[in-house]
Design a protein around this motif. Structure first.
Motif, mmCIF file in Angstrom:
data_model
loop_
_atom_site.group_PDB
_atom_site.id
_atom_site.type_symbol
_atom_site.label_atom_id
_atom_site.label_comp_id
_atom_site.label_asym_id
_atom_site.label_seq_id
_atom_site.Cartn_x
_atom_site.Cartn_y
_atom_site.Cartn_z
ATOM 1 N N PRO A 2 0.828 -1.215 0.000
ATOM 2 C CA PRO A 2 0.000 0.000 0.000
ATOM 3 C C PRO A 2 0.855 1.255 0.000
ATOM 4 C CG PRO A 2 -0.716 -1.539 1.689
ATOM 5 C CD PRO A 2 0.588 -2.057 1.145
ATOM 6 N N HIS A 3 0.305 2.313 -0.540
ATOM 7 C CA HIS A 3 1.038 3.577 -0.635
ATOM 8 C C HIS A 3 0.282 4.644 0.145
ATOM 9 C CE1 HIS A 3 3.429 6.801 -2.211
ATOM 10 N NE2 HIS A 3 2.357 7.396 -2.646
ATOM 11 N N THR A 20 -4.304 3.508 -0.573
ATOM 12 C CA THR A 20 -4.912 2.631 -1.566
ATOM 13 C C THR A 20 -4.101 1.344 -1.645
ATOM 14 O OG1 THR A 20 -3.636 3.512 -3.416
ATOM 15 C CG2 THR A 20 -5.740 4.591 -2.950
ATOM 16 N N ASN A 21 -4.724 0.331 -2.191
ATOM 17 C CA ASN A 21 -4.073 -0.965 -2.330
ATOM 18 C C ASN A 21 -4.631 -1.630 -3.574
ATOM 19 O OD1 ASN A 21 -3.622 -3.867 -2.050
ATOM 20 N ND2 ASN A 21 -2.924 -3.382 0.013
ATOM 21 N N LYS A 22 -3.789 -2.219 -4.376
ATOM 22 C CA LYS A 22 -4.247 -2.831 -5.620
ATOM 23 C C LYS A 22 -5.085 -4.076 -5.380
ATOM 24 C CE LYS A 22 -0.369 -5.843 -6.728
ATOM 25 N NZ LYS A 22 -1.127 -7.050 -6.969
ATOM 26 N N GLY A 23 -5.030 -4.637 -4.201
ATOM 27 C CA GLY A 23 -5.789 -5.845 -3.907
ATOM 28 C C GLY A 23 -5.087 -7.095 -4.423
ATOM 29 N N MET A 24 -5.834 -8.187 -4.449
ATOM 30 C CA MET A 24 -5.244 -9.465 -4.813
ATOM 31 C C MET A 24 -5.570 -9.909 -6.237
ATOM 32 S SD MET A 24 -5.912 -11.301 -1.120
ATOM 33 C CE MET A 24 -5.615 -12.920 -1.749
ATOM 34 N N GLU A 30 -6.015 0.857 -9.360
ATOM 35 C CA GLU A 30 -6.843 1.741 -10.171
ATOM 36 C C GLU A 30 -7.678 2.694 -9.319
ATOM 37 O OE1 GLU A 30 -9.010 -0.641 -12.961
ATOM 38 O OE2 GLU A 30 -7.189 -1.374 -13.911
ATOM 39 N N ASP A 31 -7.436 2.727 -8.033
ATOM 40 C CA ASP A 31 -8.171 3.619 -7.137
ATOM 41 C C ASP A 31 -7.416 4.936 -6.980
ATOM 42 O OD1 ASP A 31 -9.942 1.532 -6.760
ATOM 43 O OD2 ASP A 31 -8.906 0.810 -4.967
ATOM 44 N N ASP A 53 -13.213 5.169 -7.182
ATOM 45 C CA ASP A 53 -12.895 3.760 -7.354
ATOM 46 C C ASP A 53 -12.615 3.502 -8.823
ATOM 47 O OD1 ASP A 53 -12.570 1.116 -6.649
ATOM 48 O OD2 ASP A 53 -14.684 0.642 -6.863
ATOM 49 N N GLY A 54 -11.520 2.830 -9.129
ATOM 50 C CA GLY A 54 -11.177 2.522 -10.517
ATOM 51 C C GLY A 54 -12.169 1.556 -11.139
ATOM 52 N N MET A 55 -11.990 1.298 -12.407
ATOM 53 C CA MET A 55 -12.877 0.386 -13.138
ATOM 54 C C MET A 55 -12.081 -0.857 -13.523
ATOM 55 S SD MET A 55 -15.045 3.081 -15.434
ATOM 56 C CE MET A 55 -15.990 1.776 -16.158
ATOM 57 N N GLY A 56 -11.778 -1.664 -12.529
ATOM 58 C CA GLY A 56 -10.954 -2.856 -12.726
ATOM 59 C C GLY A 56 -11.460 -3.742 -13.848
ATOM 60 N N GLY A 57 -10.542 -4.139 -14.713
ATOM 61 C CA GLY A 57 -10.880 -5.026 -15.804
ATOM 62 C C GLY A 57 -11.350 -4.338 -17.071
ATOM 63 N N HIS A 58 -11.582 -3.023 -17.015
ATOM 64 C CA HIS A 58 -12.029 -2.287 -18.195
ATOM 65 C C HIS A 58 -10.854 -1.578 -18.845
ATOM 66 C CE1 HIS A 58 -16.341 -2.833 -17.494
ATOM 67 N NE2 HIS A 58 -16.031 -2.734 -16.204
ATOM 68 N N GLU A 59 -10.946 -1.381 -20.128
ATOM 69 C CA GLU A 59 -9.891 -0.664 -20.853
ATOM 70 C C GLU A 59 -9.716 0.725 -20.263
ATOM 71 O OE1 GLU A 59 -9.016 0.861 -25.385
ATOM 72 O OE2 GLU A 59 -10.228 -0.934 -25.097
#
Length: 66
Positions: A2-3, A20-24, A30-31, A53-59
């Motif tokens: 985390p940063h 924030t944390n990129k998760g697993m 993307e946050d 909140d980012g849009m994980g998995g989207h272009e």
């Protein structure tokens, strides 16, 4: 890892911080968040807390929350 991007402390006020944390699942984080205080805020407003909140998995999900 985390940063920690920002932390503000004042003995007479609330302590705010952001992390924030990129998760697993995703390879990147993307946050996004921002904390505005003082002269960065409009007159009469002490602070602004922004969370996106980012849009994980989207272009272009990594820039969607920016």
């Amino acid at each position: 890892m985390p940063h920690l991007a920002y932390e503000h402390r004042d003995k007479d006020k609330i302590t705010v911080s952001g992390i924030t944390n990129k998760g697993m699942v995703r390879p990147g984080n993307e946050d996004c968040f921002d904390i505005k205080t003082g002269d960065d805020c409009p007159e009469g407003i002490d602070s602004i807390l922004i969370v996106a909140d980012g849009m994980g998995g989207h272009e272009a999900g990594e820039i969607a929350s920016q």
